[in-house]
Design a protein around this motif. Structure first.
Motif, PDB file in Angstrom:
ATOM      1  N   TRP A  73      70.542  24.526   1.540  1.00 23.44           N
ATOM      2  CA  TRP A  73      70.440  24.851   0.005  1.00 23.44           C
ATOM      3  C   TRP A  73      68.972  25.738  -0.087  1.00 23.44           C
ATOM      4  N   LYS A  76      69.644  29.188   1.079  1.00 21.51           N
ATOM      5  CA  LYS A  76      70.385  29.873  -0.197  1.00 21.51           C
ATOM      6  C   LYS A  76      69.756  30.153  -1.125  1.00 21.51           C
ATOM      7  N   GLU A 148      72.944  24.750  -9.387  1.00 21.74           N
ATOM      8  CA  GLU A 148      74.226  25.118  -8.595  1.00 21.74           C
ATOM      9  C   GLU A 148      75.363  25.285  -9.231  1.00 21.74           C
ATOM     10  N   HIS A 152      76.772  27.666  -4.237  1.00 28.07           N
ATOM     11  CA  HIS A 152      75.566  28.732  -4.426  1.00 28.07           C
ATOM     12  C   HIS A 152      74.879  28.404  -5.888  1.00 28.07           C
TER      13      HIS A 152
END
Length: 312
Positions: A73, A76, A148, A152
């Protein structure tokens, strides 16, 4: 009775079986390794200490991005910060971003004291965000799980968060007025340079003026003041007061006395020199310095000149 299988058929079946066994025995292809985004050796205190003066000068916030290189994450969010044009612009214009590594080595969390100082923002998972003002005061903590959406981060939520905590814009004429008052008190001139966050040459000039040795010399004669034509209220209007209509490009600088009278500017024989990089541009910059700061000796002017040359 067993039917007879031709030898040729047996050979084909055997070869195919061997090939199949070989394919199953091979390791699956490795995924390409993600490049590290966090420096596992960096001292978070030093990182924050370096970001705060820049935030102070630029009227920005400091965004602490806690994470680790193993964290999917984290990758991301970092990719979103760079790939989404609106978020990328918001960060470049309004924040000094500091990536704080909190990976564990031998059971000990890297930068654990910094995590504790800001209320253990990583307790809810990684990445975690903390916003500081330019004085280092903590303004907010953000659990990025709330940003989130599925697999994503929601770009609209991320952008809304960043905009909510950005600094209020300052007025260009007030910034200049403060510099003029300081110049009067300190018996100096004001070196005003007009800039914008997207301008690479502006960043070069800014870095030059804040280099330790250059700043020590330059600030004996001048009060440097940066006017951001994009981020400051009235920045472009103020710039227009000092420029001719046919002047082109930024950075553009003017030297003012303490009353606001223009004594010199960055217009050389070939027009605006911007960041002085070419020999004729450097020569014009030296001419301005000699004209407006005669108290600087030849050695000091030479240091200012050498600092403009490539590799410095």
């Amino acid at each position: 009775m067993f039917s007879r299988i031709p030898f040729r058929t047996i050979a084909i079946i055997t070869a195919a079986s061997i090939a199949s066994i070989r394919l199953r025995a091979e390791d699956p292809p490795e995924k390409p390794k993600r490049p590290d985004i966090y420096d596992k050796q960096a001292d978070g205190d030093q990182q924050i200490a370096a970001a705060l003066p820049a935030a102070k000068r630029e009227n920005k916030r400091v965004l602490l991005q806690f994470g680790a290189n193993w964290c999917g994450w984290c990758h991301k969010l970092h990719a979103l910060f760079h790939d989404d044009k609106d978020i990328d612009r918001e960060l470049r214009y309004e924040y000094e971003v500091v990536l704080i590594d909190v990976d564990k080595t031998d059971g000990a969390k890297h930068n654990a004291k910094i995590d504790e100082r800001y209320g253990n923002p990583t307790q809810h998972g990684l990445p975690a965000l903390v916003v500081l003002d330019a004085d280092g005061q903590q303004l907010t903590t953000q659990d990025t799980g709330e940003l989130e959406e599925g697999d994503h981060h929601n770009p609209e939520k991320v952008l809304a968060f960043l905009k909510k905590w950005q600094a209020e814009p300052v007025a260009a004429d007030e910034v200049l007025s403060g510099a003029l008052s300081r110049a009067k008190t300190e018996h100096k001139l004001v070196f005003v340079y007009f800039s914008a966050p997207w301008c690479g040459w502006c960043k070069k000039l800014d870095a030059y003026l804040h280099r330790d040795q250059i700043a020590r010399i330059f600030e004996t004669a001048y009060v440097p003041v940066k006017i951001d034509e994009d981020r400051m209220t009235g920045g472009k209007a103020l710039e227009a007061k000092f420029r001719r209509e046919d002047d082109k490009g930024i950075p553009f600088f003017v030297v003012l006395d303490a009353t606001g009278k223009k004594l010199a500017d960055s217009n050389g024989p070939k027009g605006n020199i911007g960041f002085p990089a070419e020999p004729d541009e450097i020569e014009h910059f030296k001419r301005v310095v000699r004209q407006t700061a005669p108290a600087l000796n030849s050695q000091q002017v030479e240091i200012l000149e050498q600092g403009l040359k490539p590799g410095q």
